[in-house]
Design an enzyme around this catalytic site. Structure first.
Site, PDB file in Angstrom:
ATOM      1  N   ASP A 138      56.774  24.220 -17.961  1.00  0.00           N
ATOM      2  CA  ASP A 138      55.323  24.341 -17.929  1.00  0.00           C
ATOM      3  C   ASP A 138      54.761  24.110 -19.325  1.00  0.00           C
ATOM      4  O   ASP A 138      54.810  24.985 -20.185  1.00  0.00           O
ATOM      5  CB  ASP A 138      54.947  25.737 -17.417  1.00  0.00           C
ATOM      6  CG  ASP A 138      53.439  25.977 -17.412  1.00  0.00           C
ATOM      7  OD1 ASP A 138      52.682  25.011 -17.648  1.00  0.00           O
ATOM      8  OD2 ASP A 138      53.027  27.134 -17.184  1.00  0.00           O
ATOM      9  N   GLU A 194      64.229  22.436 -49.644  1.00  0.00           N
ATOM     10  CA  GLU A 194      64.650  23.727 -50.179  1.00  0.00           C
ATOM     11  C   GLU A 194      63.977  24.794 -49.308  1.00  0.00           C
ATOM     12  O   GLU A 194      62.786  25.034 -49.430  1.00  0.00           O
ATOM     13  CB  GLU A 194      64.217  23.886 -51.640  1.00  0.00           C
ATOM     14  CG  GLU A 194      64.773  22.815 -52.565  1.00  0.00           C
ATOM     15  CD  GLU A 194      64.214  22.940 -53.978  1.00  0.00           C
ATOM     16  OE1 GLU A 194      63.602  23.987 -54.291  1.00  0.00           O
ATOM     17  OE2 GLU A 194      64.375  21.998 -54.766  1.00  0.00           O
ATOM     18  N   GLU A 222      63.101  28.366 -48.012  1.00  0.00           N
ATOM     19  CA  GLU A 222      63.042  29.755 -48.468  1.00  0.00           C
ATOM     20  C   GLU A 222      62.619  30.696 -47.342  1.00  0.00           C
ATOM     21  O   GLU A 222      61.928  30.280 -46.396  1.00  0.00           O
ATOM     22  CB  GLU A 222      62.060  29.888 -49.636  1.00  0.00           C
ATOM     23  CG  GLU A 222      62.473  29.091 -50.862  1.00  0.00           C
ATOM     24  CD  GLU A 222      61.465  29.151 -51.988  1.00  0.00           C
ATOM     25  OE1 GLU A 222      61.747  28.609 -53.074  1.00  0.00           O
ATOM     26  OE2 GLU A 222      60.376  29.749 -51.787  1.00  0.00           O
ATOM     27  N   GLU A 268      66.329  34.047 -54.396  1.00  0.00           N
ATOM     28  CA  GLU A 268      65.132  33.505 -55.017  1.00  0.00           C
ATOM     29  C   GLU A 268      64.493  34.548 -55.945  1.00  0.00           C
ATOM     30  O   GLU A 268      65.068  35.598 -56.216  1.00  0.00           O
ATOM     31  CB  GLU A 268      64.137  33.023 -53.955  1.00  0.00           C
ATOM     32  CG  GLU A 268      64.115  31.503 -53.776  1.00  0.00           C
ATOM     33  CD  GLU A 268      63.600  30.772 -55.009  1.00  0.00           C
ATOM     34  OE1 GLU A 268      62.877  31.388 -55.826  1.00  0.00           O
ATOM     35  OE2 GLU A 268      63.943  29.583 -55.177  1.00  0.00           O
ATOM     36  N   GLU A 270      67.061  31.416 -50.493  1.00  0.00           N
ATOM     37  CA  GLU A 270      66.864  29.974 -50.315  1.00  0.00           C
ATOM     38  C   GLU A 270      68.157  29.322 -49.845  1.00  0.00           C
ATOM     39  O   GLU A 270      69.244  29.646 -50.326  1.00  0.00           O
ATOM     40  CB  GLU A 270      66.417  29.332 -51.625  1.00  0.00           C
ATOM     41  CG  GLU A 270      66.271  27.805 -51.547  1.00  0.00           C
ATOM     42  CD  GLU A 270      65.756  27.208 -52.848  1.00  0.00           C
ATOM     43  OE1 GLU A 270      64.705  27.677 -53.330  1.00  0.00           O
ATOM     44  OE2 GLU A 270      66.409  26.283 -53.379  1.00  0.00           O
ATOM     45  N   HIS A 305      59.951  23.215 -50.725  1.00  0.00           N
ATOM     46  CA  HIS A 305      59.846  21.978 -51.484  1.00  0.00           C
ATOM     47  C   HIS A 305      60.652  20.899 -50.772  1.00  0.00           C
ATOM     48  O   HIS A 305      61.775  21.156 -50.337  1.00  0.00           O
ATOM     49  CB  HIS A 305      60.392  22.159 -52.902  1.00  0.00           C
ATOM     50  CG  HIS A 305      59.672  23.203 -53.695  1.00  0.00           C
ATOM     51  ND1 HIS A 305      60.085  23.594 -54.964  1.00  0.00           N
ATOM     52  CD2 HIS A 305      58.571  23.951 -53.426  1.00  0.00           C
ATOM     53  CE1 HIS A 305      59.269  24.512 -55.417  1.00  0.00           C
ATOM     54  NE2 HIS A 305      58.345  24.762 -54.504  1.00  0.00           N
ATOM     55  N   ARG A 321      56.717  21.728 -63.683  1.00  0.00           N
ATOM     56  CA  ARG A 321      56.788  22.354 -62.372  1.00  0.00           C
ATOM     57  C   ARG A 321      55.453  22.953 -61.920  1.00  0.00           C
ATOM     58  O   ARG A 321      55.385  23.573 -60.855  1.00  0.00           O
ATOM     59  CB  ARG A 321      57.872  23.439 -62.363  1.00  0.00           C
ATOM     60  CG  ARG A 321      59.281  22.875 -62.493  1.00  0.00           C
ATOM     61  CD  ARG A 321      60.343  23.953 -62.544  1.00  0.00           C
ATOM     62  NE  ARG A 321      61.676  23.385 -62.718  1.00  0.00           N
ATOM     63  CZ  ARG A 321      62.491  23.056 -61.731  1.00  0.00           C
ATOM     64  NH1 ARG A 321      62.115  23.254 -60.484  1.00  0.00           N
ATOM     65  NH2 ARG A 321      63.682  22.539 -61.976  1.00  0.00           N
ATOM     66  N   GLU A 333      59.676  15.142 -55.485  1.00  0.00           N
ATOM     67  CA  GLU A 333      59.681  16.477 -54.880  1.00  0.00           C
ATOM     68  C   GLU A 333      58.244  16.900 -54.623  1.00  0.00           C
ATOM     69  O   GLU A 333      57.460  17.071 -55.560  1.00  0.00           O
ATOM     70  CB  GLU A 333      60.368  17.473 -55.819  1.00  0.00           C
ATOM     71  CG  GLU A 333      60.327  18.914 -55.339  1.00  0.00           C
ATOM     72  CD  GLU A 333      60.764  19.896 -56.423  1.00  0.00           C
ATOM     73  OE1 GLU A 333      60.911  21.080 -56.098  1.00  0.00           O
ATOM     74  OE2 GLU A 333      60.945  19.472 -57.583  1.00  0.00           O
ATOM     75  N   ARG A 392      55.812  19.823 -53.560  1.00  0.00           N
ATOM     76  CA  ARG A 392      56.058  21.240 -53.746  1.00  0.00           C
ATOM     77  C   ARG A 392      55.134  22.167 -52.941  1.00  0.00           C
ATOM     78  O   ARG A 392      55.315  23.381 -52.981  1.00  0.00           O
ATOM     79  CB  ARG A 392      55.938  21.578 -55.236  1.00  0.00           C
ATOM     80  CG  ARG A 392      56.983  20.862 -56.080  1.00  0.00           C
ATOM     81  CD  ARG A 392      56.722  20.982 -57.575  1.00  0.00           C
ATOM     82  NE  ARG A 392      56.699  22.367 -58.034  1.00  0.00           N
ATOM     83  CZ  ARG A 392      57.784  23.097 -58.302  1.00  0.00           C
ATOM     84  NH1 ARG A 392      58.994  22.558 -58.145  1.00  0.00           N
ATOM     85  NH2 ARG A 392      57.672  24.329 -58.735  1.00  0.00           N
TER      86      ARG A 392
END
Length: 437
Positions: free
Chosen positions: A49, A124, A126, A180, A187, A236, A309, A326, A328
């Site tokens: 359904d 990555e 987390e 982390e 992670e 990321h 970063r 990457e 982020r």
């Protein structure tokens, strides 16, 4: 391949098979069948359904068919009597269902292949692990460790070890796992692979993390910001475009600026150009925007860099076949099929239109004054789900990428979420405003 699966099920005495797929919100859905129904399911699929699945269908158009993709069949090492298989969704007339998130990604990948690219990703992933009390999750972390901490073996480490062990056993190629920044935050990194394969593995990973955590009396959550004052949870996504034979990384040019090709630079340009429009998919919950604030390492500003970063897009070290970018801002609470589809489509649009990115910003953007950011032309990502939905709703580009069904149903579901959230009176308001107003 169907006969190989049936033979394996018989030889390994598998009793139960979970036919799995995702709703548009990123929640894993499953229909369990006994092994005696597997041959029929592989040949015909299984009816369900669709009106009961978020974003799929209304009650008057609810009949749908989940058709297993035989390539995704896996027997679970930690539960050898049980297997899983991921499904494509079809309508009763035999046509693919436009609202199937996996189909949205498959369409985007087909477009990339028509441009002689193969899209590969490496997320990555987390998540938080919290203690449970009386069968319900608390906000008490299972540990008080920090980034890359290693200490006495605790439940969180056991959860990580078991998950990467299972993934290794089924050849899903986990790269690494570690603690982390925040207490209770973990992670797991998946090795680069074809984007559809990696999205399927994220589906499996989401279900597995929840299941393994419960074995240790813990609750796993992918909520982007469950605890005030600590880092939130992101996903990321490292990504590259390879040649269709996978022998060449199309992002690499030894003679290009920063050893990046025009393809890579235009891809970055496309991601930056469409950052506002894609945010509602990459950060799809009201809580996602509690993570996207300055001060907790999450990206806020639409920019790119090589080492910095604090930028939205980073080009990590590594060239040749390792050349990648990457992105982020995505978080693990969303739908990976839709997330991969929109980031790929944005990058391809940048390539097709030769969108030049601005100069990379290598200074700490968080430490800049508003005037300095304005001088450099650095704008902010949407600050709320409501703002993100506004940009999404006005985007013909996103309407084309997602298709009418997903575009309209996603907006409907998420506008309802935003409306309900805006009407809430929070503890902060009661604590800070009631005494003075």
């Amino acid at each position: 391949m169907q006969q190989e699966i049936l033979k394996m099920v018989k030889e390994r005495s598998v009793k139960y098979i979970h036919l799995q797929f995702m709703d548009i919100l990123g929640q894993v859905k499953s229909v369990m069948i006994p092994h005696i129904m597997l041959e029929k399911a592989l040949s015909e699929g299984i009816l369900f359904d669709g009106s009961s699945i978020a974003g799929y269908a209304t009650i008057d158009e609810s009949d749908m068919r989940a058709v297993p993709d035989a390539k995704t069949f896996q027997i679970l090492p930690d539960d050898p009597k049980t297997a899983t298989i991921i499904c494509d969704i079809y309508l009763p007339n035999g046509k693919r269902f436009d609202g199937d998130p996996r189909y949205v990604l498959q369409r985007a990948l087909k477009k990339a292949e028509s441009m002689n690219f193969k899209f590969v990703t490496g997320p990555e992933f987390e998540f938080f692990l919290f203690k449970m009390r009386d069968g319900k999750p608390t906000l008490e972390p299972n540990d008080y460790g920090g980034y890359f901490d290693f200490g006495p073996v605790d439940q969180g480490e056991e959860v990580r070890k078991e998950i990467i062990g299972i993934f290794a056993d089924i050849d899903y190629m986990p790269e690494a796992a570690h603690h982390e920044v925040a207490p209770g935050q973990h992670e797991i990194d998946l090795r680069y692979g074809y984007a559809l394969t990696i999205a399927d593995r994220i589906l499996t990973l989401k279900a597995m993390i929840k299941r393994v955590a419960l074995k240790y009396g813990l609750y796993a959550t992918f909520m982007p910001k469950p605890v005030f004052g600590v880092n939130g949870t992101g996903m990321h996504v490292h990504q590259s475009l390879l040649s269709r034979d996978c022998n060449e990384n199309r992002f690499y040019d030894p003679n290009g600026p920063w050893e990046l090709s025009d393809v890579a630079l235009h891809y970055i340009g496309g991601l930056l150009k469409h950052a506002d429009e894609t945010t509602a998919i990459l950060n799809s919950w009201v809580n996602s925007y509690k993570r996207l604030v300055p001060g907790y390492e999450a990206p806020v500003y639409i920019s790119w860099a090589n080492l910095n970063r604090s930028a939205l897009i980073r080009v990590p070290a590594g060239r040749g076949m390792k050349t990648r970018i990457e992105l982020r801002n995505p978080d693990p609470a969303g739908n990976p099929y839709l997330q991969f589809a929109v980031m790929l489509a944005a990058g391809l649009d940048g390539i097709a239109k030769r969108v030049e990115p601005p100069e990379p910003v290598e200074q700490n953007i968080f430490a800049m004054s508003p005037e300095k950011r304005e001088e450099l032309g650095i704008k902010s990502l949407p600050e709320s789900l409501g703002e993100a939905l506004h940009h999404l709703s006005r985007s013909e580009f996103m309407r084309e990428v997602l298709g009418e069904h997903v575009f309209n149903h996603f907006l409907y579901v998420k506008r309802k979420e935003w409306s309900e959230y805006r009407a809430q009176v929070t503890e902060w308001e009661i604590k800070n405003l009631l005494p003075i107003l």
